[in-house]
Write an enzyme that holds these catalytic residues in place. Structure first.
Site: not given
Ligand code: NI
Length: 185
Positions: A50, A99, A144
């Site tokens: 991320q 996010l 992720h």
């Molecule tokens: Ni996430």
């Protein structure tokens, strides 16, 4: 240092993340930056993809919910080279957000308990079963690391309902309160 959040559509979010060597350069600094970025964005978990790095580093801040959940007081943990090695049979539903997917919240079904192996911030190995909110957050974050996002786990109907939003998001159309790095392809 606060790092920009990579948003849905960024190719790095779809990569399989690799284990890192224990002498990975500036690991302590990376973890500190990830905690700072997470706090600024008011999230509970952040995985390295991320912030643009396809490596198996995750930070989790459950201290921010400790007013309601006192058992998480002081819970600021890093999970390095983490893997889920076993799942419980019981499933539960819980609303998730991400996010990297601002503005979308959906119920996701996952195992209630998982067994994980990882190194902590001091590179000490752990092998433990998690349950409840902690298990939920870790499964979301470890997804992720496999290039997976929570929206992949929705029913075909729910996916259809958010499809337009996701297409727009991957073209840079979204709103969030933190520094973001959309896919400008
Ligand atoms: Ni996430």
């Amino acid at each position: 240092m606060i790092l920009p959040m990579y948003i849905f559509g960024q190719p790095v979010l779809r990569k399989h993340a690799e284990d890192i060597p224990t002498d990975y350069p500036n690991l302590k600094e990376l973890i500190a930056n990830m905690f700072e970025t997470l706090k600024e964005a008011e999230g509970v978990g952040l995985a390295a993809p991320q912030i643009g790095l396809p490596i198996r580093v995750v930070v989790v801040d459950l201290d921010c919910v400790s007013d309601d959940e006192p058992q998480f007081k002081g819970y600021l943990r890093a999970f390095i080279n983490g893997h889920i090695v076993e799942e419980g049979e019981e499933m539960s539903d819980f609303e998730e957000g991400c996010l990297s997917v601002p503005g979308i919240h959906e119920k996701v079904r996952r195992p209630s308990r998982v067994r994980i192996q990882y190194l902590d911030a001091d590179l000490q190995p752990h092998d433990e079963w998690l349950e409840g909110f902690e298990a939920r957050v870790i499964q979301h974050e470890f997804d992720h690391l496999e290039g997976k996002m929570f929206v992949d786990r929705l029913s075909p109907l729910r996916k259809q309902l958010i499809k337009k939003k996701l297409v727009a998001m991957s073209k840079g159309k979204f709103a969030c309160s933190y520094k973001a790095k959309p896919n400008h392809a």
